[in-house]
Design an enzyme around this catalytic site. Structure first.
Site, PDB file in Angstrom:
ATOM      1  N   ALA A 142      61.670  29.448  16.622  1.00 15.09           N
ATOM      2  CA  ALA A 142      62.062  30.861  16.545  1.00 15.09           C
ATOM      3  C   ALA A 142      61.298  31.620  17.615  1.00 15.09           C
ATOM      4  O   ALA A 142      60.066  31.602  17.637  1.00 15.09           O
ATOM      5  CB  ALA A 142      61.761  31.427  15.154  1.00 15.09           C
ATOM      6  N   ASP A 180      58.965  32.838  33.045  1.00 10.15           N
ATOM      7  CA  ASP A 180      58.235  32.887  31.775  1.00 10.15           C
ATOM      8  C   ASP A 180      57.576  31.534  31.522  1.00 10.15           C
ATOM      9  O   ASP A 180      57.957  30.794  30.605  1.00 10.15           O
ATOM     10  CB  ASP A 180      59.200  33.241  30.631  1.00 10.15           C
ATOM     11  CG  ASP A 180      58.457  33.707  29.391  1.00 10.15           C
ATOM     12  OD1 ASP A 180      57.247  33.960  29.497  1.00 10.15           O
ATOM     13  OD2 ASP A 180      59.084  33.815  28.323  1.00 10.15           O
TER      14      ASP A 180
END
Length: 829
Positions: free
Chosen positions: A278, A448
């Site tokens: 998640a 990222d």
């Protein structure tokens, strides 16, 4: 409540027992009275858990009976005025508030003017009504976002109230923790002093989790910057990569059906019940397509775009107020706009699919980089389907290498820890090289690069995940970054400032002389080991950041990403090797690029390193280049073609590639054009003067070994190919710290170096002729060169003859009578 009464009675009994115990010192009695409420606390905690369970069951019953989720969604739509939005609304021209006008003189004229004024007001309010109908823009635009939320000030106000209450709650928790610390014993106070920063980070992490995806994203970025927020806070925030609560599976499946236009079963044969991961913007399920391919299905969180843009709008307002208060010339709101463009771009998974395909295509020539395949027909704006990547995350490798995983006997556990450390260091080394490849080769950077987006596969590749945002560099910025790395290693601060200016980091009009002096003061104390900075990259990064803040440097996205990526990788490597140095891992790649890429920019950088202003060789820097470059495996593969057979005792057999071998082999290859141009540009007299100097003794020593190999090969060819050489005898060359056992091959006719083609190469003849031409006009220098060459030839002949005697003794005396090991001193060669 019987449990509570029993626990309370137990605590009363405990208090009575305290009263009946013998009297101790006054200080210990006070400590017990104040601090021993453990039984009472357990009872209260159990009661609270009981109440929580009952309340959660009641909430679940209410949700099912009264359909609270549907009611909540309806209220949310009403609150956001989504029912009034029209996706097909056209673009509107800006309309100003109507100005009053009284040009008439008669009553009829005034009445007409009033009617025109009413018409203007009606048109204005009609225009404002259309603005209310306009939905939130798909692409981030500051003016469109401002128009949208100007019509919804209640949304902004409620969010400001929520953010303020969360941070106020965090401040209260931090203050109360100090009170609890005061009531503890001295030993507990000392221990608490070590973890207070970590506790602060944990409170900040919980606050960020409560505030939603945008703040989680910011917290994840801060977790990779221990140089700014500290290592303890960074460690606490790093849990944001793994501990983000998921949203219900039913909502995820509904989003998949809405995006793909059909039931889930028509596209996937299986999707896991729980998400395997998640993230702040979505969650990932493991699934299987109808043809049996194992895939990762990424589903975006519901109503995410409105939430993210709202937080960016609030951040933009805050930065605007800060700019006015601080009286800054630069527009701080641009930082919010840059963040908004990036985050809104990440919300469109079709762009992420295109980014992943572009990243894979750009790095397909580098086999150690793995990018999962994208399934375009199963991907939409809020759903992304990619190949399932099997691999270990850096977090798993760190836990294994530190012994967090217990499995079997201690011997097996030690072996498991060593293997995990090796895999972790291999991941970091390939991560550093992948960062340099993106920076210096392709110019396409993963935006990222935190540990959660990296994997180490079973085949030894480094895998990348999450391509929501890519950063693209201009070619001139790539060369400027390459030059800056070289200048940091060489301590050339003035050239470093010049490179930073070319990268648009240093603003025009900045006093570069003062910046150079500050860089020298900050980084001049760095110690060097074998010519490479013996310091952590994070420390260098912290000093550069302090100077950047002082002089208001611009920080381009690619510059920040590269620094953050290298600092993050170094932090991972320290878990496996506390002595890991990023510069030591990265510099060989830089040298390979400078020695093999034939471009004006790289030649300019190489000349600035090797030559001074008089075009004289700086032998110490050249020797560093050769020594470090000789450790680069990629460079060894470039200069040693697969078609060339090597003897077993060649130095690269044990991972050492001599500097002389590097030069001689590179000169003959197509990739040696840079080195040949360098020799043609150099002043021949200064080059020979450097060659016969004391500083070049190591190079003459290596060149003597090369001559020895050539003479030995010539002797073997002259005496014939049938000389049997057993592998029982070994030749040991003792030369300082570089002692190696040279194991002869059974095939002496195998080619070590192609010396004949080397001597017949016309390009090399022209280079040597140009170098020797100015030397002929200096008799003293010519005499020194002849003497040095004579000494090398004599020593090489002696070594070659001794090596030949070893081979002949093995051939004619046999392995039993012949000595098994010979020592040859080459320390003075």
């Amino acid at each position: 409540m019987s449990i509570s009464l029993a626990s309370a009675s137990t605590s009363i009994t405990a208090l009575r027992s305290i009263r009946t115990t013998p009297k101790r010192s006054k200080r210990s009695q006070q400590a017990r009275v104040i601090g021993d409420f453990s039984h009472f606390g357990d009872a209260v905690r159990k009661d609270m858990e009981f109440l929580k369970k009952r309340i959660s069951k009641g909430i679940g019953w209410a949700n099912q009976t009264f359909r609270l989720p549907q009611v909540s969604k309806t209220l949310d739509d009403v609150l956001w005025l989504r029912n009034l939005e029209d996706p097909r609304a056209a673009e509107l021209e800006p309309c100003d508030w109507p100005q009053p006008s009284y040009p008439g003189l008669t009553g009829a004229d005034l009445l007409t003017a009033d009617l025109k004024a009413l018409e203007a007001y009606a048109n204005y309010f009609y225009h404002m009504l259309k603005i209310w109908l306009k939905p939130l823009p798909e692409v981030y635009n500051p003016q469109d976002v401002a128009d949208y939320f100007n019509c919804r000030p209640h949304i902004v106000g409620l969010r400001l109230l929520e953010v303020g209450s969360c941070f106020l709650s965090a401040v209260i928790r931090i203050r109360t923790s100090r009170i609890r610390k005061f009531l503890r014993s001295d030993l507990e106070k000392d221990f608490d002093g070590d973890i207070s920063q970590y506790n602060f980070g944990m409170i900040l992490k919980e606050t960020v989790l409560n505030l939603g995806p945008t703040f989680i994203k910011v917290g994840q970025s801060l977790s990779t910057r221990p140089d700014i927020i500290g290592s303890d806070i960074s460690k606490a925030l790093s849990e944001l990569h793994d501990q983000i609560p998921p949203f219900p599976r039913s909502i995820a499946m509904k989003i998949i059906e809405e995006e793909l236009g059909s039931p889930v079963e028509s596209f996937f044969s299986f999707i896991s019940e729980e998400p395997v991961a998640a993230a702040s913007f979505g969650q990932v399920y493991r699934g299987s397509t109808l043809d049996g391919s194992i895939v990762a299905v990424k589903v975006q969180r519901p109503n995410l775009r409105h939430v993210v843009v709202r937080d960016i709008y609030i951040l933009r307002i805050g930065l605007g107020l800060l700019q006015k208060i601080a009286k800054r010339k630069s527009d701080l709101r641009l930082y919010a706009d840059e963040l908004g463009k990036g985050l809104v771009g990440e919300l469109d998974y079709t762009l992420e699919a295109a980014n992943a395909s572009e990243f894979q295509e750009s790095h397909s020539l580098f086999p150690f980089i793995h990018v999962p395949k994208v399934f375009r027909h199963l991907s939409r704006k809020r759903v992304l389907t990619m190949e399932w990547m099997v691999g270990e995350s850096p977090t798993d490798l760190i836990s294994l290498s530190t012994g967090s995983s217990v499995d079997g006997s201690s011997t097996h556990l030690d072996r498991q820890k060593l293997d995990a450390k090796w895999r972790l260091l291999d991941l970091v080394n390939k991560g550093v090289e992948a960062t340099l490849v993106q920076l210096l080769e392709t110019g396409i950077l993963h935006a990222d690069p935190h540990p959660g987006n990296l994997r180490y596969t079973s085949s030894g590749q480094i895998g990348f995940l999450d391509f929501g945002l890519l950063c693209r560099m201009e070619r001139k910025h790539q060369f400027a970054m390459l030059a800056s790395i070289v200048h940091i290693v060489n301590g050339d601060w003035q050239s470093l400032v010049h490179s930073l200016t070319e990268m648009d980091v240093v603003r025009p009009g900045t006093n570069t002389l003062r910046v150079t002096m500050d860089l020298e003061d900050a980084l001049g104390e760095v110690e060097f080991k074998d010519g490479i900075p013996d310091v952590k990259f994070s420390r260098v990064l912290g000093k550069i950041w302090s100077i950047a803040l002082k002089y208001h440097f611009r920080m381009p996205p690619y510059y920040t990403l590269v620094l953050r990526s290298l600092a993050s990788l170094e932090g991972l490597a320290i878990a496996g090797d506390p002595h890991f140095k990023t510069f030591e891992a990265a510099y060989p790649f830089v040298i390979q690029k400078l020695l093999t890429e034939n471009s004006v920019a790289t030649r300019k950088i190489l000349h600035s390193v090797v030559f001074n202003k008089k075009k004289e060789f700086q032998w110490q820097r050249l020797s560093l280049f050769l020594r470090v470059g000789a450790t680069r495996k990629g460079l060894q593969q470039v200069i040693a073609p697969k078609t060339e057979t090597t003897l077993d005792y060649l130095p690269n057999r044990v991972g050492v590639f001599d500097a002389a071998n590097l030069v001689l082999r590179l000169l003959r290859t197509n990739n040696g054009v840079v080195l040949r141009r360098l020799l043609m540009t150099a002043d021949g007299a200064s080059l020979i003067r450097a060659f016969v100097s004391k500083e070049a003794s190591f190079f003459r020593h290596e060149l003597c070994r090369v001559i020895t190999d050539a003479l030995y090969q010539w002797m073997c060819e002259a005496l014939g190919r049938g000389i049997p050489v057993t592998r029982s005898s070994q030749l040991r060359v003792a030369g300082g710290s570089d002692n190696r056992e040279l194991e002869p091959s059974s095939g002496l006719s195998a080619t070590i170096y192609d010396y004949q083609s080397f001597l017949k190469d016309r390009r090399l003849k022209v280079i040597f002729s140009k170098i020797l031409d100015p030397v002929r006009r200096d008799p003293v220098l010519m005499l020194r060169l002849c003497w040095a060459s004579f000494v090398m030839l004599v020593k090489a002949s002696a070594l070659a003859c001794q090596r030949m005697l070893v081979s002949l003794s093995e051939a004619y005396l046999g392995p039993v009578l012949a000595p098994k090991r010979f020592a040859i001193s080459a320390s003075n060669s």
